[in-house]
Structure formats: C-alpha cells, structure tokens
Design an enzyme around this catalytic site. Structure first.
Site, PDB file in Angstrom:
ATOM      1  N   GLU B  14     -16.358  15.303 -15.302  1.00 18.60           N
ATOM      2  CA  GLU B  14     -15.101  15.812 -15.825  1.00 18.60           C
ATOM      3  C   GLU B  14     -15.405  16.408 -17.183  1.00 18.60           C
ATOM      4  O   GLU B  14     -16.008  15.751 -18.027  1.00 18.60           O
ATOM      5  CB  GLU B  14     -14.082  14.671 -15.964  1.00 18.60           C
ATOM      6  CG  GLU B  14     -12.651  15.152 -16.153  1.00 18.60           C
ATOM      7  CD  GLU B  14     -12.441  15.996 -17.391  1.00 18.60           C
ATOM      8  OE1 GLU B  14     -11.728  17.004 -17.299  1.00 18.60           O
ATOM      9  OE2 GLU B  14     -12.982  15.671 -18.445  1.00 18.60           O
ATOM     10  N   CYS B  61      -7.072  12.918 -18.840  1.00 14.91           N
ATOM     11  CA  CYS B  61      -7.972  13.040 -17.711  1.00 14.91           C
ATOM     12  C   CYS B  61      -7.280  12.850 -16.384  1.00 14.91           C
ATOM     13  O   CYS B  61      -6.519  11.910 -16.203  1.00 14.91           O
ATOM     14  CB  CYS B  61      -9.099  12.033 -17.828  1.00 14.91           C
ATOM     15  SG  CYS B  61     -10.306  12.311 -16.537  1.00 14.91           S
ATOM     16  N   CYS B  64     -10.113  10.142 -14.232  1.00 14.01           N
ATOM     17  CA  CYS B  64      -9.722   8.762 -14.534  1.00 14.01           C
ATOM     18  C   CYS B  64      -8.223   8.772 -14.825  1.00 14.01           C
ATOM     19  O   CYS B  64      -7.777   8.370 -15.896  1.00 14.01           O
ATOM     20  CB  CYS B  64     -10.508   8.162 -15.684  1.00 14.01           C
ATOM     21  SG  CYS B  64     -11.182   9.307 -16.867  1.00 14.01           S
ATOM     22  N   HIS B  68      -5.183   5.916 -18.837  1.00 10.22           N
ATOM     23  CA  HIS B  68      -4.600   6.087 -20.167  1.00 10.22           C
ATOM     24  C   HIS B  68      -3.114   5.763 -20.151  1.00 10.22           C
ATOM     25  O   HIS B  68      -2.553   5.327 -21.148  1.00 10.22           O
ATOM     26  CB  HIS B  68      -4.845   7.505 -20.689  1.00 10.22           C
ATOM     27  CG  HIS B  68      -6.286   7.760 -21.008  1.00 10.22           C
ATOM     28  ND1 HIS B  68      -6.948   7.099 -22.020  1.00 10.22           N
ATOM     29  CD2 HIS B  68      -7.201   8.565 -20.439  1.00 10.22           C
ATOM     30  CE1 HIS B  68      -8.204   7.503 -22.063  1.00 10.22           C
ATOM     31  NE2 HIS B  68      -8.395   8.388 -21.104  1.00 10.22           N
ATOM     32  N   ARG B 462     -14.676   3.888 -16.335  1.00 10.11           N
ATOM     33  CA  ARG B 462     -15.803   4.364 -17.142  1.00 10.11           C
ATOM     34  C   ARG B 462     -16.143   3.457 -18.323  1.00 10.11           C
ATOM     35  O   ARG B 462     -17.114   3.702 -19.019  1.00 10.11           O
ATOM     36  CB  ARG B 462     -15.548   5.790 -17.606  1.00 10.11           C
ATOM     37  CG  ARG B 462     -15.730   6.771 -16.477  1.00 10.11           C
ATOM     38  CD  ARG B 462     -15.145   8.132 -16.755  1.00 10.11           C
ATOM     39  NE  ARG B 462     -15.277   8.967 -15.576  1.00 10.11           N
ATOM     40  CZ  ARG B 462     -14.501   8.853 -14.489  1.00 10.11           C
ATOM     41  NH1 ARG B 462     -13.533   7.965 -14.452  1.00 10.11           N
ATOM     42  NH2 ARG B 462     -14.698   9.618 -13.445  1.00 10.11           N
ATOM     43  N   SER B 485     -16.101   7.433 -22.659  1.00 11.24           N
ATOM     44  CA  SER B 485     -17.117   8.486 -22.765  1.00 11.24           C
ATOM     45  C   SER B 485     -17.412   8.845 -24.214  1.00 11.24           C
ATOM     46  O   SER B 485     -18.440   9.461 -24.492  1.00 11.24           O
ATOM     47  CB  SER B 485     -16.698   9.726 -21.964  1.00 11.24           C
ATOM     48  OG  SER B 485     -16.694   9.411 -20.588  1.00 11.24           O
ATOM     49  N   CYS B 529     -16.827  11.594 -18.795  1.00 13.96           N
ATOM     50  CA  CYS B 529     -15.515  12.206 -18.739  1.00 13.96           C
ATOM     51  C   CYS B 529     -15.243  12.792 -20.114  1.00 13.96           C
ATOM     52  O   CYS B 529     -14.859  12.091 -21.038  1.00 13.96           O
ATOM     53  CB  CYS B 529     -14.461  11.179 -18.391  1.00 13.96           C
ATOM     54  SG  CYS B 529     -12.861  11.954 -18.328  1.00 13.96           S
ATOM     55  N   CYS B 532     -11.659  13.248 -21.870  1.00 16.04           N
ATOM     56  CA  CYS B 532     -11.221  11.988 -22.477  1.00 16.04           C
ATOM     57  C   CYS B 532     -11.911  11.751 -23.807  1.00 16.04           C
ATOM     58  O   CYS B 532     -11.346  11.160 -24.715  1.00 16.04           O
ATOM     59  CB  CYS B 532     -11.573  10.814 -21.572  1.00 16.04           C
ATOM     60  SG  CYS B 532     -10.326  10.447 -20.360  1.00 16.04           S
TER      61      CYS B 532
END
Lengths: 313, 550
Positions: B14, B61, B64, B68, B462, B485, B529, B532
């Site tokens: 991503e 994102c 994922c 969030h 992640r 990330s 990602c 993010c």
C-alpha cells in the site's frame, strides 16, 4: 465450441452456474440502465475477447481502498477481470514487477496502446510546491498524470479522491490536492465513493466495451445510471421517514427496528449514489442497513460540506 | 563505495515507497527507506468534531481498513470516559479478527508470494505430479490432475495472448527462485483461489459494518449495527469466518510451510533486534491484562525477558525526515512542521533528509512491530495457543528458535497468529449469542462530549498502533497517531539508528543488482503500508497545531 460456451464451461469448472452468471449480468444490465435486450450482449463482453482492452491504473494520493474495492468484485471475480476480461498493464498494488522494470511497463503500455487504453486513476494529485508532496519513481503525481492521461482513450477517476480531491483536499488541504481532472485540466468520467462500488466501475467499462462509448454523465461527470438518484429516494427506510419514525440514538429500540437515521445525521437526502440498490460486497449490506448514517461520500467536498456527520442536516 | 541501487516504486504494497541500497561483494552494505507521499490528515482533523475522527483516520488506509476506525473510537471513548457495552466490545473484536484473517491471506498470496513463487515456471509443471504434491502437503479441497491442468491451461492461454498485464516484466527465472515447477503451479492455483476467498471473507465486515473497505458501523460509545444482531446475520458471519479459517489451516499454512522448506536460508536473513507489541483483543474491560495477544517489549532478541510497555516512552524523531525540528518528542508534545517545498531526497550526506516518514523510537530504540513482535512477546510469555504453534512449526521445518529473527520468521509469524486469532472468533460469537439469549442487546452507551484527552493502544495486522486525542471546547485540539509502518519503515534518527527495515536489509545477498528481487522479500515481509505511515502538520504556523496524525 463458441467462445461463450467455452466461457460457461470455465465458469462451471469454478463452481459458478450459467444461471447465477446470467443473473449477475441481468443485475449489471439493470444497474447500467440498459434494457433487458442487452443482457446476452453483456454476457458476451465477459466471454474472452480477441484482445483484452488494456488498462493503465495510476495510484496517486490514495489509501488503496479503491483498488481493494475492485478486489471485492464477485461475478466477475477479480481473477476473471485480470486474466480474461481486461489487460491490466500497470497497477502498483497487483503487479509483479517493481522499480524501473515497473516504470518500463508503464512507458511501454502508454506507447504501445497510445489512444487506445483505458486509464483508471485512484487518488488525488498534489499541486502545491510543484506537486512535491507525492512521487512515484522520483516523478511527481502531477508529471505522471500529465504524461499518461492525454494518451488514454478515456480516463476514469475511480473514487472520490481522484474525482474531486477527496480527503487530502479537505480543509486546509496542505498539499494543494485536486481531483485528476482539475489538476491537469482534462475531462474525466467520475465514479466517486469512499470507497466506490466496484459494480459501477464494471458497469462503466462494460458499457464502453459493449456500446463503444461512455455512459451518460451528470454535470459532475458521474454516470447517471449509478448517480442519477439520491440515496434517500432509493432507501428502504424511506417509509419510516414519511411516517415520522426516527431513531434518535444508536442502540435504541427505534434503531433496532430499523427506523430512519435522518436525525442521527444521515446525508442520504443530499447524496447521489446507488448504494441502497447495488449494496456492497456481493449485495451483503450497505451503511444504512448496518445502522450507520450515510456520510455523503460520493458528493464533491463531502468531508467539508457534510460534517459534522452526526448532526442532523 | 559499493553500487547504489534504487527500487522505486516498491510494488505490491500500500502506498508509495522507495528503497535504496548499497551493494558490495554481493551483499547489501547500507539501506535507506523512504516514504514518498504526504497528505496531512491530522491537520485536516484540527478543530473538527471528535465523533467524526474515525471516518477521517480510516481513510489513512483502505488495505488495513477498519483498524484506524477502531483505534480512533477507542481513543475518544477513553477521552469522554464512556464504557462500551460488552456486545460492542465483542463486535469490535469480531470485525478486527475478520480484518486479520483477510489482511494476512491477501498479504501472503497477493503481495508477498510472487517473491518466492515463479508463475512462469509453473507452466513447466506436470499437473499429475502437482496433484500428488498437493495431496501430500495441502488440505485444499480443490485438487486433482484435472484441476491443476485447467489452472495451467488458463495461465498458458494468458501468456500466449502476449498480454502479460500485471505479470509483465517481473523477475521470472531469477536464480533466487528455488521452488520446483509443481510447487509453483500449486501456489499459483492457490493465488487465484485466495483472490476469490478474500472477496468472500470481506463480507464479514459488510455484515456488521455495512461494507468493506471502510466499514462504517463504529461510533464513539459502541457500534450501530443493533438491527443486524439477528440469528441469520450472526450465522452468516460465523459461517464465513469458519470457511476462511478452513482456508487458513488447509491451504495458507500448508503453502507457507511448503514454500518455507525451500527457503530455509531466509531464516538467517532479514532479522531485527528490538520488538514492541501493544497487544490486542480485550476479553473484558481490563487492559492490558485481558488482551488475547499480549502487550510487551523485547530488547536485544531476549525473548525470555518481556518488558512491560509504557506509552509515555514513545518518541518521534524527524532529523532525517522532511520536517523541521531536531529533537525527539513524545506524541503528546510532538510538533510536526513539513518542509514547505518540493523536498530534496538526500541519502548521501550524514544529516540528509530522505523521507516523509518520521522515526518513532521506544526508549530511544528502533523497534520492529507487527506479527513477529506479537508472536515473540506471546512466545516469551508462554502463551497457551501461540507457544505450541511456534514450537510445532520450528520442529516441522527443522530450524532453531533463532531463525524466527528473520524474513522467514516474520512471514511465518503472520501465518501462525492468523490461526490463533481466527480460532477465537467462534468463542466471541457464542458469547454474543449468549448475551442476546439473556436479553442483553445493548450495543451503545450514551455519553456527554467533554474536554480532556484519551489514548487508544491497539495491535493491528501490521503492528502496534497508538491514537492520541485531545479535546477542547468539544472540538479536536490535538490528534496524533503513530502507526506500524512508521515504526518499521521510517528513516534513521539523529543518532544514526536505522529503522527496522533498513537494519533488516543489511547483509542480504543480492545475486543481480539489476534485478534485486531479494530486497522485495524482506521489504514485503513487513507488509508496508505507506499511506498510513506518513504524517503531516500545519504548514502555515509553527506552533499552533501540536498535532500529528497519519
């Protein structure tokens, strides 16, 4: 054996009956606003074409939710789309190649299919600071858009960010983000939504392959077949609205009975989209069905104009 | 000076990531990780209604997705002091577990597998031998000579068309590919099966969340899906969860082990030193005690010595990122000022800036977060489900526990936690059913918006994810998040400490610098990602917004 027959055999081998496939084509044809006479022709589009139409998919300032939404397409499943219906020449999330080999694939596709490929754009384009807030392969989104988009047969902005700027363009818009059409001054076909519904992308592409032209659009570039009516007008809870039956708190007995969410902030009356009819994830549900008020995600600037989300309009 | 190699874009992730390496003597000598995009969601949140924040941050994102949203409502729940009903906790857990199942399957097959599996080589496979191999190693229900023949035919037709699409121009035939043709064909077939399975698995989010990506049913105080707590909806959810879990156990894990058995040398490549897990899946309202995946930190690979975690020890450093500022700050007091220019990428000079990603540190240490960190913390604490899973896997592969600190270990840990977490789903569903049977259908607790601050510590597919919110006059004054990330793929800090991915790349063998496929293996093992990972703050003023978000 005709190519359609062969296609049905392949479907059957994968446990998909001709009947369920035709049912999907009928639904898709209806979504596209075409008459039932087109159903067999729609089915034909999915049978293996001689040359699969090339698609170049550009990722700019996005969250990949739009690509993910396409991965959720069922009938045709995404493997059918990728292996048998379309030729996905460039797509950063799915492609095997990386680095300069990936960049080469993009250049090659644009040159080889000049004027013939469908360009799908996901994400907004940064315009402040020479577009310096977003780059791929050392080049800005802005440069890439200017290079690729003019060579496409048609450009589809998929998702609210690519259409209208979306979340990075919400106030105060630090990177000067814009939808791809505005950023480079071209007209795009817009399929907004956060995420958009993949059936609306498939419907648009099928329309293009079938009739050789793009569907009819509204003044914001959205296909009328999907964005011609408000969510409110198509909402199964509409009768509750008419009867003055409202949920005034989440988790309340009224919410449990599926009453209208207008007083909890539903933006259905101002939002043009086909969510109540098309639904998401193979017709499983849509936000209002899950008790969540519509946030107006297919409208331009909805992050600013529709907020605060939980206040009555 | 070795040879510099840049891989940009890193695909099958991503977001927009650039990796630069220096190769000397056939190995990576130095590495730089650079995030290439910057949106500024935290700044956009400033002054908005705290109840709306989860919609905004979820758009960090779409891969994922959900994570969030749940992190944000937890932070605001905490700030306003609302205790959510038991059913809301269960539904949030169920949606999160569904996200783990979905995300990890997609990562293994669609984002990571092509680093190990040569699709073109699958065309040379003998379908009959492939069927025999699959019978031997896999529990997949689809199989047999005809099945593999048809998959191979489908690939052959595709290749013969001359339109290779997403498979064009890749590293096919690279000497680092080790699988025999039959294993490649089996994996290719499962790549396609997994594409379909994930579309179905995502329906779990639609059932209680309205749609996927970006389910919409979370709210501060609970969840909105009270009308979906019906026997048919719940049964549908459980049915899909079970089908997904069968795929995990019968296809994903056997494929993982089969592939791993050909790449055992990657059990000695790509490891990191320190690990951090916030833990996840509250079993009641006590945290961290009731978390199914435990919270903890591990230093210097000392798994036997898991330390407790104090979020106040988190800081972020921007010395090498495209922001102003030079001292590490805790997120509460952090200020982020992006350079107001087209940023110059500089990995040549010692203090050069080269990324939009900041450098989070825990007690000043660069920590790997994610499946491996969680599994190591659980292992170190003697977790009753994960310890036997890890020991059994090491035994099956005939590799020592040290091999966990590697690219292979990271990829294996992701699979093992999918088993453990997926196995919890039925229990949570039954708990929900029991509550409903007893007449408890509460899904939401009303609350008054009030000023204050809140924090939500989460562990998402992640890795460790923290959201911090400050509310003033009923509006967001500060909103900050430090995401997985950012931990794993950030740049160096002021002291020159590398991020986990930079550290992990050092020493990686590179057979052909023009086709550095080995790089992708380690980078992808972190499941980056990047949308993010990147934060923004106010470009106009220097001090008003002490905010930073992803």
């Amino acid at each position: 054996m005709g190519k359609e027959e062969a296609y049905f055999e392949r479907l059957a081998a994968r446990g998909i009956s001709r009947r369920s496939f035709m049912k999907y084509c009928t639904a898709l044809t209806a979504t596209m606003g075409l008459s039932a006479a087109y159903v067999p022709k729609v089915a034909e589009v999915f049978a293996q074409p001689a040359q699969r139409p090339p698609v170049v998919w550009l990722h700019f300032a996005e969250c990949t939710g739009c690509s993910e939404s396409l991965l959720r397409s069922q009938y045709p499943y995404v493997d059918d789309l990728v292996l048998e219906v379309l030729s996905l020449e460039y797509h950063e999330t799915l492609m095997a190649a990386a680095g300069h080999q990936a960049e080469e694939a993009l250049q090659t596709a644009v040159k080889k299919y000049d004027g013939k490929f469908i360009c799908v754009v996901e994400g907004a384009v940064a315009t402040a600071y020479d577009g310096g807030y977003g780059k791929v392969g050392g080049r800005t989104f802005l440069e890439i858009a200017k290079e690729v988009v003019p060579h496409a047969a048609a450009t589809i902005a998929y998702g609210t960010c690519a259409c209208f700027g979306g979340i990075p363009a919400a106030k105060p818009n630090p990177g000067g983000y814009k939808g791809v059409g505005d950023a480079i001054g071209v007209k795009t076909l817009n399929i907004p939504g956060c995420p958009p519904n993949p059936i609306n992308l498939v419907g648009t592409i099928v329309n293009y392959l079938l009739l050789g032209k793009l569907p009819e659009l509204d003044e914001t570039g959205r296909p009328l077949f999907a964005f011609g009516k408000t969510v409110h007008d198509q909402c199964p809870r509409r009768s509750h609205f008419e009867n003055g039956e409202f949920a005034e708190s989440f988790g309340s007995p009224e919410a449990a009975m599926g009453y209208c969410l207008y007083k909890l902030g539903c933006r259905g009356p101002e939002t043009y989209n086909n969510c109540p009819v098309a639904k998401f994830n193979d017709g499983t549900s849509w936000p209002v069905e899950a008790g969540a008020p519509c946030i107006g995600c297919s409208q331009p600037d909805f992050w600013d104009t529709m907020t605060p989300f939980y206040e009555e309009m | 000076m070795g040879q510099r190699v840049v891989v940009d874009p890193i695909t099958r992730i991503e977001g927009h990531l650039r990796i630069e390496i220096e190769v000397e003597g056939g190995k990576v000598k130095n590495a730089w990780s650079s995030g290439q995009m910057f949106r500024g969601i935290e700044m956009i949140l400033q002054g908005r209604d705290p109840r709306d924040a989860h919609h905004f941050v979820q758009r960090s994102c779409g891969v994922c997705t959900y994570v969030h949203s749940v992190a944000s409502v937890r932070a605001v729940d905490d700030a306003v002091g609302v205790k959510i009903p038991n059913n809301a906790r269960l539904i949030r857990n169920l949606l999160h577990a569904a996200q783990f199942q979905h995300d990890h399957i997609v990562h293994f097959y669609h984002l990571h597998a092509l680093d190990w599996v040569d699709i073109v080589n699958a065309l040379k496979a003998d379908p009959k031998a492939t069927a025999a191999l699959a019978d031997n190693v896999s529990g997949s229900l689809a199989g047999g000579t005809n099945y593999y023949k048809s998959v191979q035919q489908r690939l052959q037709t595709f290749v013969d068309s001359g339109q290779l699409g997403p498979f064009a121009n890749a590293y096919w035939g690279h000497p680092a590919y080790k699988l025999p043709p039959e294993a490649n064909l089996m994996a290719a077939a499962h790549y396609i099966e997994a594409l379909r399975l994930q579309a179905k698995a995502a329906r779990m989010h639609a059932i209680f969340g309205g749609k996927n990506p970006h389910p919409q049913s979370l709210v501060v105080g609970g969840v909105t899906c009270v009308a979906d707590l019906t026997p048919d909806r719940i049964a549908e959810f459980l049915y899909i969860a079970k089908e997904t879990q069968e795929f995990v156990k019968n296809v994903y894990i056997p494929d993982l082990l089969a592939v791993a058995s050909f790449y055992k040398d990657w059990g000695g490549i790509g490891g990191c030193t320190n690990f951090l897990a916030y833990g996840e899946f509250p079993q009641n309202d006590k945290e961290p005690e009731s978390l199914y995946m435990p919270r903890g930190a591990i230093y210097g690979r000392d798994v036997a010595n898991v330390k407790p975690v104090d979020q106040m020890k988190v800081t972020e450093d921007v010395t090498r990122a495209w922001y102003e500022g030079n001292k590490p700050l805790h997120p509460w007091t952090g200020e982020t000022r992006p350079l107001k220019e087209n940023p110059k990428y500089d990995t040549d000079s010692k203090k050069g800036k080269y990324s939009w990603t900041k450098a989070p540190r825990y007690e000043g240490k660069s920590c790997e977060v994610g499946p491996l960190a969680r599994v190591l913390v659980a292992y170190g604490k003697g977790h009753e489900d994960l310890k036997p899973l890890v020991d059994g896997t090491l035994e099956k592969l005939g590799i020592p526990v040290e091999a966990l600190f590697s690219t292979l270990g990271r990829t294996a840990a992701r699979g093992l936690e999918t088993i453990a977490i997926g196995d919890q789903i039925e229990g949570w569903v039954m708990e929900l059913v029991e509550n409903l049977k007893n007449g408890d259908n509460a899904t939401y607790t009303p609350y008054e918006m009030k000023d204050g601050q809140g924090v939500g510590l989460n562990d998402v597919p992640r890795g460790a994810l923290g959201h911090w919110v400050k509310i003033k006059d009923g509006k967001i004054e500060n909103y900050q998040y430090v995401v997985p990330s950012t931990w794993n793929l950030g740049p160096r800090d002021a002291a020159g400490n590398m991020s986990p991915v930079e550290e992990a790349l050092i020493g990686t063998p590179i057979a052909d610098p023009k086709r550095p496929m080995e790089i992708l293996r380690t980078v992808h093992s972190f499941d980056p990602c990047i949308a993010c990972a990147i934060h923004v703050i106010d470009p106009e003023s220097n001090e008003v917004y002490k905010v930073r978000v992803c």
